[in-house]
Every structure is written in C-alpha cells, then in structure tokens.
Design a protein around this motif. Structure first.
Motif, PDB file in Angstrom:
ATOM      1  N   MET A  48      32.763 -25.596  -5.517  1.00  0.00           N
ATOM      2  CA  MET A  48      31.668 -26.342  -6.142  1.00  0.00           C
ATOM      3  C   MET A  48      30.595 -25.367  -6.633  1.00  0.00           C
ATOM      4  N   PRO A  49      30.133 -25.487  -7.883  1.00  0.00           N
ATOM      5  CA  PRO A  49      29.090 -24.562  -8.345  1.00  0.00           C
ATOM      6  C   PRO A  49      27.806 -24.773  -7.541  1.00  0.00           C
ATOM      7  N   PRO A  50      27.009 -23.700  -7.344  1.00  0.00           N
ATOM      8  CA  PRO A  50      25.762 -23.880  -6.590  1.00  0.00           C
ATOM      9  C   PRO A  50      24.841 -24.851  -7.308  1.00  0.00           C
ATOM     10  N   ALA A  51      24.053 -25.617  -6.505  1.00  0.00           N
ATOM     11  CA  ALA A  51      23.112 -26.583  -7.108  1.00  0.00           C
ATOM     12  C   ALA A  51      22.121 -25.825  -7.979  1.00  0.00           C
ATOM     13  N   ARG A  52      21.789 -26.429  -9.126  1.00  0.00           N
ATOM     14  CA  ARG A  52      20.798 -25.764  -9.985  1.00  0.00           C
ATOM     15  C   ARG A  52      19.430 -25.863  -9.346  1.00  0.00           C
ATOM     16  N   LYS A  53      18.630 -24.867  -9.642  1.00  0.00           N
ATOM     17  CA  LYS A  53      17.278 -24.861  -9.075  1.00  0.00           C
ATOM     18  C   LYS A  53      16.349 -25.708  -9.939  1.00  0.00           C
ATOM     19  N   LEU A  54      15.279 -26.168  -9.312  1.00  0.00           N
ATOM     20  CA  LEU A  54      14.339 -27.046 -10.007  1.00  0.00           C
ATOM     21  C   LEU A  54      13.004 -26.333 -10.215  1.00  0.00           C
ATOM     22  N   ALA A  55      12.520 -26.396 -11.436  1.00  0.00           N
ATOM     23  CA  ALA A  55      11.193 -25.851 -11.750  1.00  0.00           C
ATOM     24  C   ALA A  55      10.262 -26.993 -12.115  1.00  0.00           C
ATOM     25  N   LEU A  56       9.108 -27.035 -11.472  1.00  0.00           N
ATOM     26  CA  LEU A  56       8.085 -28.039 -11.801  1.00  0.00           C
ATOM     27  C   LEU A  56       7.002 -27.353 -12.627  1.00  0.00           C
ATOM     28  N   ILE A  57       6.699 -27.923 -13.772  1.00  0.00           N
ATOM     29  CA  ILE A  57       5.700 -27.337 -14.671  1.00  0.00           C
ATOM     30  C   ILE A  57       4.624 -28.375 -14.949  1.00  0.00           C
ATOM     31  N   THR A  58       3.382 -28.046 -14.629  1.00  0.00           N
ATOM     32  CA  THR A  58       2.293 -28.951 -14.992  1.00  0.00           C
ATOM     33  C   THR A  58       1.779 -28.584 -16.390  1.00  0.00           C
ATOM     34  N   CYS A  97      10.511 -28.253  -5.002  1.00  0.00           N
ATOM     35  CA  CYS A  97      10.868 -27.472  -6.194  1.00  0.00           C
ATOM     36  C   CYS A  97      11.063 -26.012  -5.781  1.00  0.00           C
ATOM     37  N   ASP A  98      11.822 -25.294  -6.581  1.00  0.00           N
ATOM     38  CA  ASP A  98      12.085 -23.870  -6.312  1.00  0.00           C
ATOM     39  C   ASP A  98      11.091 -22.983  -7.040  1.00  0.00           C
ATOM     40  N   VAL A  99      10.612 -23.481  -8.173  1.00  0.00           N
ATOM     41  CA  VAL A  99       9.615 -22.754  -8.976  1.00  0.00           C
ATOM     42  C   VAL A  99       8.500 -23.732  -9.302  1.00  0.00           C
ATOM     43  N   LEU A 100       7.278 -23.297  -9.058  1.00  0.00           N
ATOM     44  CA  LEU A 100       6.113 -24.143  -9.387  1.00  0.00           C
ATOM     45  C   LEU A 100       5.260 -23.396 -10.399  1.00  0.00           C
ATOM     46  N   ILE A 101       5.082 -24.006 -11.583  1.00  0.00           N
ATOM     47  CA  ILE A 101       4.224 -23.402 -12.604  1.00  0.00           C
ATOM     48  C   ILE A 101       2.958 -24.259 -12.702  1.00  0.00           C
ATOM     49  N   ASN A 102       1.888 -23.776 -12.126  1.00  0.00           N
ATOM     50  CA  ASN A 102       0.594 -24.471 -12.177  1.00  0.00           C
ATOM     51  C   ASN A 102      -0.107 -24.076 -13.472  1.00  0.00           C
ATOM     52  N   ASN A 103       0.185 -24.831 -14.516  1.00  0.00           N
ATOM     53  CA  ASN A 103      -0.274 -24.440 -15.854  1.00  0.00           C
ATOM     54  C   ASN A 103      -1.364 -25.351 -16.412  1.00  0.00           C
ATOM     55  N   ALA A 104      -1.354 -26.632 -16.059  1.00  0.00           N
ATOM     56  CA  ALA A 104      -2.300 -27.583 -16.678  1.00  0.00           C
ATOM     57  C   ALA A 104      -3.733 -27.137 -16.422  1.00  0.00           C
ATOM     58  N   GLY A 105      -4.550 -27.219 -17.443  1.00  0.00           N
ATOM     59  CA  GLY A 105      -5.949 -26.856 -17.275  1.00  0.00           C
ATOM     60  C   GLY A 105      -6.715 -27.153 -18.547  1.00  0.00           C
ATOM     61  N   PHE A 106      -8.023 -27.315 -18.411  1.00  0.00           N
ATOM     62  CA  PHE A 106      -8.848 -27.455 -19.604  1.00  0.00           C
ATOM     63  C   PHE A 106     -10.239 -26.906 -19.343  1.00  0.00           C
ATOM     64  N   ALA A 107     -10.995 -26.726 -20.424  1.00  0.00           N
ATOM     65  CA  ALA A 107     -12.328 -26.137 -20.334  1.00  0.00           C
ATOM     66  C   ALA A 107     -13.318 -27.032 -21.056  1.00  0.00           C
ATOM     67  N   SER A 108     -14.595 -26.787 -20.797  1.00  0.00           N
ATOM     68  CA  SER A 108     -15.666 -27.493 -21.514  1.00  0.00           C
ATOM     69  C   SER A 108     -16.652 -26.460 -22.018  1.00  0.00           C
ATOM     70  N   ASN A 109     -16.847 -26.455 -23.335  1.00  0.00           N
ATOM     71  CA  ASN A 109     -17.791 -25.514 -23.934  1.00  0.00           C
ATOM     72  C   ASN A 109     -19.133 -26.199 -24.112  1.00  0.00           C
ATOM     73  N   GLY A 110     -20.192 -25.547 -23.678  1.00  0.00           N
ATOM     74  CA  GLY A 110     -21.533 -26.111 -23.842  1.00  0.00           C
ATOM     75  C   GLY A 110     -22.430 -25.675 -22.708  1.00  0.00           C
ATOM     76  N   ARG A 111     -23.738 -25.970 -22.874  1.00  0.00           N
ATOM     77  CA  ARG A 111     -24.647 -25.634 -21.790  1.00  0.00           C
ATOM     78  C   ARG A 111     -24.357 -26.545 -20.612  1.00  0.00           C
ATOM     79  N   PHE A 112     -24.336 -25.974 -19.422  1.00  0.00           N
ATOM     80  CA  PHE A 112     -23.884 -26.674 -18.219  1.00  0.00           C
ATOM     81  C   PHE A 112     -24.541 -28.042 -18.028  1.00  0.00           C
TER      82      PHE A 112
END
Ligand SMILES: NC(=O)c1ccc[n+]([C@@H]2O[C@H](COP(=O)([O-])OP(=O)(O)OC[C@H]3O[C@@H](n4cnc5c(N)ncnc54)[C@H](OP(=O)(O)O)[C@@H]3O)[C@@H](O)[C@H]2O)c1
Length: 262
Positions: free
Chosen positions: A1-11, A80-95
C-alpha cells in the motif's frame, strides 16, 4: 500500500501568497486544507489543485479574525503535517483614526489565530516526530511602522514567537520557519489602504517568488527566511544599526500615505 499522503493546511489560501503556497504543496503531492473567508475563491483554488496535481482538497470557509476561529478550523481539520500560517492583513492610517473593531480583527488574525493554530497542531507533530510550520511575518517585523503601527507590531510578534519556538523544538523533528518578505503584489496593499504609500509605489516583489522562497526555507528547516531582493535584507540590517529616530523617520516615510488621515 502506498504511504498516506501528507496534509498541508494553509490559511489565507484564497488568493495572494496563500494560493501560491497551495500550488507548491499540491505540486509536491500534499493533500490540502485551504482556509479563508471566500468560499468561492477557495473552491476555485481547490478545483485547480485537484485537476493539476491529483491531490485531495478540503476547503474551510472561516473568518479567522474571530477569537474562536482556530477551534472551528481544528474541528474540521483535526491534524496536519504542514501548517502554513499565512492569512493576515494590515491597516494604514493614524492609529487613533483606525476603527477599534478593525484593529481587534487585525490582532486576532495576525497574532491570536496564528498562535492558537500552532498550539492546536503542534502536540501531534511532536508526538509523530515530524512536522513543519511556516509563519508568514514580514520585513515589518524588524522595525516599528508609524501609520501601520499595529501591523508592524503584530509581525514583530510573529517573528519573535517563531524564532523562540524554532529553538524550543530543536531535536523534536518539528521545524518552525518564519518568512519576512517585503512589499509584494497581492491584494494586501488594497486591503490595507496602502496603495498610496511609498512602499507600494516602489517596485514590489512577485507573490510566486516570495512563496517559493518561504517554501524552500521551510523544507530546509531554516528558522528565518528573508527573500530576495536585497532591499529586504537591508531593512533587517538597518533596523539593527541605524539610530532609532532615523529608522523611525525612514519607516514613516515608507508607510505614511497623505490620503490616509495624516
Ligand atoms: N503583500 C505584501 O506586501 C506582504 C508583505 C509581507 C508580508 N505579507 C503577509 O503575507 C501574508 C499573505 O498576504 P498577501 O500579501 O497574500 O495578501 P492578500 O492577497 O490580501 O491575501 C490575504 C489572504 O488572507 C485571507 N484573509 C484575510 N482576512 C481573513 C480573515 N479575516 N479570515 C480568513 N482569511 C482571511 C484572504 O482571504 P479572504 O479574503 O477570502 O478571507 C487571502 O486569502 C499576510 O500575512 C501578510 O501580512 C504581505
């Protein structure tokens, strides 16, 4: 049986660099769990990955700027075998002129959800003796960013957190890599309201190149990746060497946008 494929989670896999990470991981035969808010865009990325690479794809339409978002993801994707913590956003302006709700969402997405997803998936990775985590920071993590103060502080957190974890986990078989790219052509500048800033008027990097650099660094188990062009490395070095007031002035000039409440 081929090895189970690995799972990558990407945000943040519905576009920008996250969709590029999906191509890289799918191309290497990983099954994919793709997370973002836009169900339609996630479905399109998933369909393309299945067709091109023959991998299994699960999509999770979830707003990750909600405090309990990580729990909702983990219920659907328990490991998951790979975790890609990618989601993000910014806010431009005076605080003081950026809505409090928006700032809260930014901190939850860029910091809290990244931390909670890492905390959720890490124990099983350690128990298996293998796993890879890639956290997307930015050159913004190297210095304070007037007029994007919260974003720069969030990315400083991501960089610091990632380096500390990488050290804690040495020898466990689990690696943590942090990628610090500079301005890149994605939907990011538009979402941040930063298209008028000098940062995004100068030549910007390409999303596929930035993802490739991060991915290669992750495969090699590097702690920190600062992708080409050399201007990214220059930010890192300047942040260490320049007098603080000068650094802040340059940083301000790169980020401030006269259309945004300055
Ligand atoms: N572009 C740059 O100049 C640059 C430079 C350095 C670092 N970065 C970092 O790179 C990462 C990826 O950004 P990008 O440039 O690819 O930006 P992007 O094109 O705006 O993509 C952002 C991704 O995050 C998702 N996302 C945004 N808000 C979300 C939320 N509340 N819940 C779930 N998903 C959400 C978006 O999907 P939905 O809208 O479908 O939710 C999208 O898939 C970010 O962490 C960013 O800070 C960007």
């Amino acid at each position: 049986m081929p090895p189970a494929r690995k799972l990558a989670l990407i945000t943040g896999a519905s576009g920008g660099m996250g969709a590029e990470y999906a191509k890289l991981l799918g191309g290497d035969g990983y099954d994919l769990a793709l997370v973002a808010r836009s169900a339609d865009k996630l479905a399109a990325v998933g369909t393309a990955m299945r067709a091109k690479y023959g991998v299994d794809v699960v999509t999770v339409a979830q707003d990750l700027s909600l405090p309990d978002a990580a729990d909702a993801v983990v219920v659907q994707i328990p490991q998951c075998d790979v975790l890609i913590n990618n989601a993000g956003f910014a806010s431009n302006g005076r605080f003081d002129r950026i809505g409090e709700g928006r700032l809260t969402q930014e901190i939850v997405l860029d910091v809290l959800t990244l931390t909670r997803l890492t905390r959720a998936y890490l124990p099983a990775m350690i128990a298996r003796g293998s796993g890879k985590i890639l956290n997307i920071a930015s050159t913004a993590g190297f210095l304070p960013g007037p007029f994007m103060a919260v974003y720069y502080a969030c990315k400083a957190y991501v960089l610091s957190f990632s380096q500390a974890l990488a050290e804690e986990l040495r020898g466990t078989g689990v690696t943590v890599t942090c990628v610090c790219s500079g301005a890149t052509a994605t939907g990011f500048a538009e979402r941040a309201g930063a298209t008028g800033s000098l940062l995004f008027k100068l030549p910007v990097s390409n999303a596929a190149d930035m993802a490739r650099a991060g991915y290669r660094g992750m495969l090699r188990g590097k702690d920190v990746v600062v992708p080409w062009p050399p201007s990214n490395r220059l930010v890192e070095i300047s942040a260490r060497l320049l007098p603080r007031r000068l650094l802040l002035w340059i940083s301000r000039k790169a980020v401030e946008d006269e259309r945004n409440d300055v």
